[in-house]
Each structure stands twice: as structure tokens, then as C-alpha cells.
Write an enzyme that holds these catalytic residues in place. Structure first.
Site, PDB file in Angstrom:
ATOM      1  N   GLU A 167       5.328   6.249   3.954  1.00 55.38           N
ATOM      2  CA  GLU A 167       6.380   5.228   4.037  1.00 55.38           C
ATOM      3  C   GLU A 167       7.755   5.855   4.233  1.00 55.38           C
ATOM      4  O   GLU A 167       8.600   5.297   4.947  1.00 55.38           O
ATOM      5  CB  GLU A 167       6.368   4.364   2.776  1.00 55.38           C
ATOM      6  N   HIS A 251      -0.766  -4.183  -5.527  1.00 54.35           N
ATOM      7  CA  HIS A 251      -0.724  -5.102  -4.389  1.00 54.35           C
ATOM      8  C   HIS A 251      -0.128  -6.452  -4.766  1.00 54.35           C
ATOM      9  O   HIS A 251      -0.361  -7.445  -4.071  1.00 54.35           O
ATOM     10  CB  HIS A 251      -2.128  -5.312  -3.802  1.00 54.35           C
TER      11      HIS A 251
END
Length: 502
Positions: A167, A251
Site C-alpha cells: 500500500e 476487514h
């Protein structure tokens, strides 16, 4: 841990996979998709694939959203969306045909769910801006939520491509690409130069933390530290956010509160397909770097009519969804629908239930305190912030000046969250926050002074303490207790009756 498109099935599987193994599982499942699926996505406008464009029945993990009165279910409702700005509006104005009836005449809408609307926005961005690129982990395959399905085949793999599993690298590359030219047209590299529009995807907002340094130390400061000579306004970072019902620790997070002090960035969270398309196109074309967070539960649960034209919706402006005079509710994303359900429980409590008894007792106190008649019911003003940074504080204060009660709802942690920031602004004597000042464009002269007066009047007019309902301050969203973590309609209803009865 990374997940794949069949997110719900993998998260309940007993086999434990490493992050890299999970990524391979994702890719195997995506690669094994039928060729016809990709062919359909690559040619979305052909008659033979028209039926494939129809979204599946609204469902997902919050099917009650499908019946929401806040969704635009007709063409007329969609085309009259407040603040909508058509890309060809300037041409219409030059022709003298810029009235609402003329700008909506001949425009068509199509039923879309949220991920289809986002894909539509990305396709428009790619087709109208030759410098635009879309990149991230697995986006060339369509992405784990299918938001980029077929774009690589349609626009080429040099413009829609996968990145390594990093990321920090994804966002860092986006900053570099966006910094090579200037959207403001005033850089030493000569306008846009070699740079362009970077649309990055972080696969889940839960994994944005490695890119935090790039976003806060680089992207947000880029223009400021160069005295306006350079900027990364062409950067938009997309990421799925919020809980989906079974995502667990990695998540289901809502990290938007961590960006509240990041002056120079904008943070946007849409509530529906129509909003997602318009706000995403605004974000891509905004002269500031934008973090665009998409509530993952809404990808399939929210379905409405969406204009197929190129249009934008304004950043930095909230929207009043229902008007009221007795209490203001401020929220965004998935929580918009839970607030809608809580308001319905307040006005239509189930007969013979404990909820009905609690509501009746609270409304009895409210009527006595306010001198209302026995038949009167409270009216609630529901506001969707849409842009989290900078949030629309003037809109909140104007609403509070007539309701005198404020409830703020969001999924993210309560401490240090968006709700606490807004509550602090409402009850404090501070001037307009620096983050809002830096990123708000088009502010009228003297806005800070007017806002200070509005804040003072709103505070002095409060008839109950400002209340914030958010996620619990736990290390994360525990899988088994996710439903207890999320502010549901019952917790929100408790907040409503508490403020009304105060």
C-alpha cells in the site's frame, strides 16, 4: 489477511491461510471467471449485453436498504438530485438552455448498484482524461468487489494495471505520477507536464495504514511545502470501508477519523450509487488529493437509478435528507440507513413491544418539556455529511439553530472520531478548524466570523448535550461481536429518545 470476491465464504472457512496464500486464492478465483464475464464488461454499451448490465436483486448483508425511501427509484428523482452538475452544463449555459427542465431533458438513467456506479465513474474518468490511470492490487482482474471489471480490456493494461502487494508503494507511486504535472496549470514543469490523474485503490481501508506516511507526510503537504508551485491534486485513493457483518479485525474498520487532522486532504464517503458516481468524479477532478472511502456493504445492497451522463456532486457540502425541527441527526455512509430505520422506530414503534413503551415514555417527557400537544410527534432532520473532511459545519449549525438537539452517528471508534470532532466544534469557542480552512474552496468573505457567531448561537440554544454514537473503543471489530460493535437502529433509537426526553 487478504480476501477474495467470495469474501463471505472465505471468512467463515476453517482453513487458515497466510496473507500471500489468500492473495493467490483471490487471483485463482478471478482468473477462473468465465471469459464471457470479461467480454461483457469490456463492451458495456452493446445491445447483446444490456441484460448483463442489470444489477442483481439488492441484497448483500443489509437487504433492508433496498426499501429505503432515501434511494432514487425513478428517473425523475435521480435527475433532480440536489447539487448535481452535468459535465456539459457550461455548453448548455452558452446556448442559453441551462434551466433545470432543459438540462434534464433527454438524459437517461439506469438502475445500478454501488459497485456498478463506481465502475461507470471510473470509465468516464478514463475516457475523458487521457492521462488518467487506475491501479492497485488486483484491479486488472476487476478488483475484489468488481469495481474495475473489464476496464483493463476496455482501456488497455497500460492504463488499468495491477501493483505489488504494498500500500505504501501504491500511494507513493500515485503521488509521483500526480506530481509530475500540475492541475493548477502553474508549475515549473509546464502545466500538466508528464504527470496526470492517478486513481489508486487500496484493497481494504483496513490496509491503508502502511500508506499513512505517504498520505499525511507527502500528499497532504505537497502543495503547501512548495508554496503552491507543485501539487498532487490529481491523486484519488479509493478504498472499501466500514463493516460488512463478518469481516473481523482486518476487514471491518472505519479509519476516517484518523484523517481529521490532515489539512490538505479531502475525505469522502458516499451513501448510494448515484452519490458514489457523482462524488467520485468530483474527487478525481478536484485540485486536492482525495481519499474516497466506499462502504463495502453498500456495493450490492444499495440500488437506485443513476444518470448515465457525466456529472458531479459538490465536495465539502452535506445534504439534508429529511427536514425536521426537533432534533438533528448527522451521519454518513451505511449509518444513514440505520438512522433512517431508527427514526422509523421512533415514529412507528412495534405495538406491544418494549420499544413502544420506552418511546411512549420518552415522548411523554418531550411533550411536557416543550409544551407540545398529546398527538404531536417529533420531526427529525437527517443530514448526510458526504464529505468528512472538510465537513459541512455551517449546514450542521444552521440545522441546530432550529432543532437545538444534536445526535452524531458513525461506525468508527468514538474516541478521536468524526463525531467527537464535530461535537467539539459545536460546543467550543474555537475558530474554524485549520483543516476546513485550508481545503474549502469558494468560501465567502468573513465566513470564519459568521461561523463563530453561528457556533455561539447554536451552543447557547442547546436544549440537551450533544450526543455521539459510534463504535466501541476496542482494538478492532471482533468477528463474533461485530453486530454489537456497529451502532444499529436500537442504539440510535436510544440516543434519539434520550435527547428528546432530556
Amino acid at each position: 489477511m487478504r480476501n477474495c470476491p467470495s469474501f463471505s465464504r472465505l471468512t467463515t472457512h476453517r482453513t487458515v491461510h497466510s496473507p500471500r496464500t489468500r492473495l493467490c486464492l483471490c487471483r485463482r478465483r478471478l482468473i477462473s471467471s468465465s471469459p464471457s464475464t470479461h467480454a461483457t464488461a469490456a463492451a458495456p454499451n452493446t445491445e447483446s449485453t444490456a441484460s448483463a448490465l442489470e444489477p442483481p436483486p439488492a441484497g448483500g448483508h443489509l437487504p433492508s436498504i433496498a426499501s429505503s425511501a432515501l434511494l432514487k427509484n425513478t428517473r425523475e428523482q435521480a435527475l433532480k438530485t440536489p447539487g448535481i452538475l452535468w459535465a456539459d452544463a457550461e455548453l448548455d449555459e452558452a446556448r442559453g438552455t441551462s434551466s433545470l427542465s432543459s438540462t434534464t431533458a433527454g438524459r437517461e438513467t439506469r438502475k445500478m448498484n454501488t459497485y456498478q456506479a463506481i465502475r461507470d465513474a471510473l470509465s468516464i474518468a478514463l475516457s475523458t482524461d487521457d492521462s488518467a490511470i487506475v491501479f492497485g492490487e488486483d484491479v486488472a482482474f476487476g478488483g475484489v468487489f468488481r469495481c474495475t471489471l473489464g476496464l483493463a480490456e476496455e482501456y488497455g493494461r497500460e492504463r488499468v494495471f495491477n501493483t505489488p502487494l504494498t500500500e505504501q508503494g501504491v500511494v507513493g507511486f500515485g503521488i509521483g505520477y500526480a506530481s509530475m504535472g500540475s492541475k493548477l496549470g502553474d508549475s515549473t514543469l509546464g502545466g500538466r507536464g508528464m504527470g496526470g490523474t492517478a486513481i489508486a485503490e487500496v484493497q481494504f481501508a483496513d490496509y491503508i495504514w502502511p500508506a499513512f506516511d505517504q498520505l499525511l507526510n507527502e500528499a497532504s503537504k505537497f502543495r503547501y511545502r512548495s508554496g503552491g508551485r507543485f501539487n498532487v491534486g490529481g491523486l484519488t485513493v479509493r478504498c472499501p470501508t466500514m463493516a460488512v457483518g463478518h469481516g473481523g479485525l482486518y476487514h471491518s474498520q472505519s479509519p476516517e477519523g484518523f484523517f481529521m487532522g490532515a489539512g490538505g486532504l479531502k475525505v469522502v464517503i458516499p451513501r448510494s450509487p448515484l452519490q458514489a458516481k457523482g462524488l467520485l468524479l468530483s474527487s478525481i477532478r478536484d485540485p486536492n488529493p482525495v481519499v474516497f472511502m466506499e462502504p463495502k456493504i453498500l456495493y450490492r445492497s444499495a440500488v437506485e437509478q443513476v444518470p448515465i451522463s457525466d456529472y458531479t456532486l459538490p465536495l465539502g457540502h452535506g445534504e439534508i435528507l429529511t427536514t425536521g425541527s426537533d432534533l438533528t441527526v448527522v451521519t454518513y455512509g451505511t449509518s444513514v440507513y440505520r438512522c433512517e430505520q431508527a427514526i422509523h422506530l421512533l415514529t412507528h414503534p412495534p405495538e406491544g413491544s418494549g420499544i413502544e413503551k420506552t418511546v411512549k415514555a420518552a415522548l411523554g417527557d418531550w411533550r411536557r418539556n416543550t409544551g407540545k400537544s398529546a398527538s404531536s410527534s417529533p420531526s427529525i432532520e437527517l443530514i448526510d455529511l458526504r464529505t468528512i473532511l472538510p465537513y459541512d459545519l455551517p449546514l450542521i449549525l444552521r440545522s441546530l439553530s432550529k432543532t437545538h438537539r444534536l445526535l452524531i452517528v458513525h461506525e468508527g471508534p468514538t474516541t478521536g472520531g468524526v463525531g467527537m470532532q464535530i461535537a467539539g466544534e459545536v460546543v467550543s469557542g474555537l475558530s474554524l478548524t485549520s483543516s476546513s480552512s485550508i481545503t474549502r474552496e469558494g468560501s465567502p468573505s468573513g465566513e470564519e466570523e459568521n461561523l463563530a457567531q453561528m457556533r455561539k448561537e447554536a451552543f447557547l440554544g442547546l436544549e440537551a448535550p450533544v450526543k455521539v454514537i459510534g463504535g466501541w473503543d476496542t482494538p478492532g471489530v471482533a468477528l463474533q461481536y461485530e453486530k454489537f460493535y456497529i451502532p444499529d437502529e436500537v442504539r440510535i433509537l436510544d440516543g434519539l429518545v434520550e435527547l428528546l426526553a432530556y
